[in-house]
Design an enzyme around this catalytic site. Structure first.
Site, PDB file in Angstrom:
ATOM      1  N   ASP A 196       0.841  -1.203   0.000  1.00  0.00           N
ATOM      2  CA  ASP A 196       0.000   0.000   0.000  1.00  0.00           C
ATOM      3  C   ASP A 196       0.879   1.258   0.000  1.00  0.00           C
ATOM      4  O   ASP A 196       0.702   2.179  -0.824  1.00  0.00           O
ATOM      5  CB  ASP A 196      -0.892  -0.049   1.252  1.00  0.00           C
ATOM      6  N   SER A 245      -2.990  -9.911   2.171  1.00  0.00           N
ATOM      7  CA  SER A 245      -3.111 -10.346   3.583  1.00  0.00           C
ATOM      8  C   SER A 245      -1.913 -11.094   4.169  1.00  0.00           C
ATOM      9  O   SER A 245      -1.914 -11.393   5.360  1.00  0.00           O
ATOM     10  CB  SER A 245      -4.355 -11.224   3.820  1.00  0.00           C
ATOM     11  N   VAL A 268       1.457  -7.609   6.737  1.00  0.00           N
ATOM     12  CA  VAL A 268       1.007  -7.061   8.029  1.00  0.00           C
ATOM     13  C   VAL A 268      -0.192  -7.846   8.591  1.00  0.00           C
ATOM     14  O   VAL A 268      -0.328  -7.986   9.811  1.00  0.00           O
ATOM     15  CB  VAL A 268       0.622  -5.574   7.844  1.00  0.00           C
TER      16      VAL A 268
HETATM   17  N1  AR6 Z   1       5.284  -5.280  -4.746  1.00  0.00           N
HETATM   18  C1  AR6 Z   1       4.724  -6.490  -4.544  1.00  0.00           C
HETATM   19  N2  AR6 Z   1       4.492  -7.009  -3.325  1.00  0.00           N
HETATM   20  C2  AR6 Z   1       4.843  -6.266  -2.260  1.00  0.00           C
HETATM   21  C3  AR6 Z   1       5.421  -4.980  -2.367  1.00  0.00           C
HETATM   22  C4  AR6 Z   1       5.639  -4.489  -3.683  1.00  0.00           C
HETATM   23  N3  AR6 Z   1       6.178  -3.285  -3.889  1.00  0.00           N
HETATM   24  N4  AR6 Z   1       5.644  -4.500  -1.106  1.00  0.00           N
HETATM   25  C5  AR6 Z   1       5.240  -5.451  -0.234  1.00  0.00           C
HETATM   26  N5  AR6 Z   1       4.765  -6.518  -0.921  1.00  0.00           N
HETATM   27  P1  AR6 Z   1       1.183  -6.108   3.059  1.00  0.00           P
HETATM   28  P2  AR6 Z   1      -1.467  -7.065   3.959  1.00  0.00           P
HETATM   29  C6  AR6 Z   1       4.213  -7.783  -0.425  1.00  0.00           C
HETATM   30  O1  AR6 Z   1       1.663  -6.046   4.450  1.00  0.00           O
HETATM   31  O2  AR6 Z   1      -0.871  -8.224   4.653  1.00  0.00           O
HETATM   32  C7  AR6 Z   1      -0.673  -2.027   4.857  1.00  0.00           C
HETATM   33  O3  AR6 Z   1      -0.135  -1.201   5.853  1.00  0.00           O
HETATM   34  C8  AR6 Z   1       4.539  -8.200   0.989  1.00  0.00           C
HETATM   35  O4  AR6 Z   1       5.847  -8.754   1.049  1.00  0.00           O
HETATM   36  O5  AR6 Z   1       1.527  -5.013   2.124  1.00  0.00           O
HETATM   37  O6  AR6 Z   1      -2.705  -7.270   3.121  1.00  0.00           O
HETATM   38  C9  AR6 Z   1      -2.108  -1.662   4.505  1.00  0.00           C
HETATM   39  O7  AR6 Z   1      -2.346  -0.278   4.621  1.00  0.00           O
HETATM   40  C10 AR6 Z   1       3.468  -9.255   1.217  1.00  0.00           C
HETATM   41  O8  AR6 Z   1       3.853 -10.485   0.604  1.00  0.00           O
HETATM   42  O9  AR6 Z   1      -0.443  -6.275   2.985  1.00  0.00           O
HETATM   43  C11 AR6 Z   1      -2.898  -2.452   5.515  1.00  0.00           C
HETATM   44  O10 AR6 Z   1      -2.981  -1.760   6.751  1.00  0.00           O
HETATM   45  C12 AR6 Z   1       2.264  -8.708   0.443  1.00  0.00           C
HETATM   46  O11 AR6 Z   1       2.796  -7.672  -0.402  1.00  0.00           O
HETATM   47  C13 AR6 Z   1      -2.087  -3.714   5.690  1.00  0.00           C
HETATM   48  O12 AR6 Z   1      -0.749  -3.358   5.360  1.00  0.00           O
HETATM   49  C14 AR6 Z   1       1.162  -8.121   1.311  1.00  0.00           C
HETATM   50  O13 AR6 Z   1       1.714  -7.495   2.458  1.00  0.00           O
HETATM   51  C15 AR6 Z   1      -2.519  -4.822   4.757  1.00  0.00           C
HETATM   52  O14 AR6 Z   1      -1.797  -5.995   5.074  1.00  0.00           O
END
Ligand code: AR6
Length: 184
Positions: free
Chosen positions: A41, A131, A134
């Site tokens: 995000d 998901s 975080v």
């Molecule tokens: N490209 C692709 N994947 C990514 C990138 C990127 N640039 N950066 C991170 N990931 P998360 P969630 C991966 O935590 O669990 C946020 O604060 C990461 O390694 O981004 O759905 C939102 O505002 C992981 O595998 O999302 C919400 O509050 C995946 O993306 C909360 O986190 C998802 O990790 C949502 O949590």
């Protein structure tokens, strides 16, 4: 990279940064506020520029009457400074080992994003692993739900290309194993 054909569509797994993808749509794993956060995000909002936050605020006010976007649902904005034309913002479930409805909520994220892509005439979409950061959803379980939902959708649509973008080799390996098991 793994790439398979499903009913004339392409489903592929790649390792990379979703903000660099040139698909018509990229999907954001947002939170209900739609006002940004960490993880993917944060990366999407940084790369897209502050106009993306403005669009999200407008959606909160006008489309959601000021409320949070519920888990499993999705909304769409433009891509602003991103190479993608659109961003679909969806909210995944927060993992809770005592709750057994989370796979349906996670499936809805993928399904609703794909349906929004279709209504916007997109023929390519890229997803992050919703998901599993975080929100702590176990990667293997998330991969099963994500890939089953994508495969069922592609079996019923002439869509184009669906890309699952993993952010680590470890996540890629987990998704690859699940995809092999699903398609034989
Ligand atoms: N490209 C692709 N994947 C990514 C990138 C990127 N640039 N950066 C991170 N990931 P998360 P969630 C991966 O935590 O669990 C946020 O604060 C990461 O390694 O981004 O759905 C939102 O505002 C992981 O595998 O999302 C919400 O509050 C995946 O993306 C909360 O986190 C998802 O990790 C949502 O949590």
């Amino acid at each position: 990279m793994m790439k398979i054909d499903i009913n004339g569509n392409i489903l592929e797994l790649v390792v990379g940064d979703i903000t660099t993808l040139q698909t018509d749509v990229i999907v954001n794993a947002a939170n209900g506020s739609l006002l940004g956060g960490g993880g993917v995000d944060g990366a999407i909002h940084r790369a897209a520029g502050k106009e993306l936050l403005e669009e999200c605020k407008q959606i909160r006010e006008k489309q959601l009457d000021g409320n949070y976007l519920p888990a499993g649902e999705a909304v769409i904005t433009s891509g602003q400074n991103l190479p993608a034309s659109y961003v679909v913002h969806t909210v995944g479930p927060v993992w809770n080992e005592h709750d057994d409805g989370q796979d349906d909520v996670l499936s809805n994220c993928y399904q609703n994003a794909l349906e929004l892509a279709v209504t916007h005439d997109a023929s390519s979409i890229a997803f992050p692993s919703i998901s599993t950061g975080v929100y702590h959803y176990p990667v293997k379980l998330a991969a099963e739900t994500a890939l089953q939902t994508m495969i069922a959708f592609l079996q019923n649509h002439q869509f184009g290309q669906v890309v699952m973008v993993l952010f680590s080799e470890q996540d890629y390996a987990a998704y690859e194993k699940v995809l092999h098991d699903l398609v034989g």
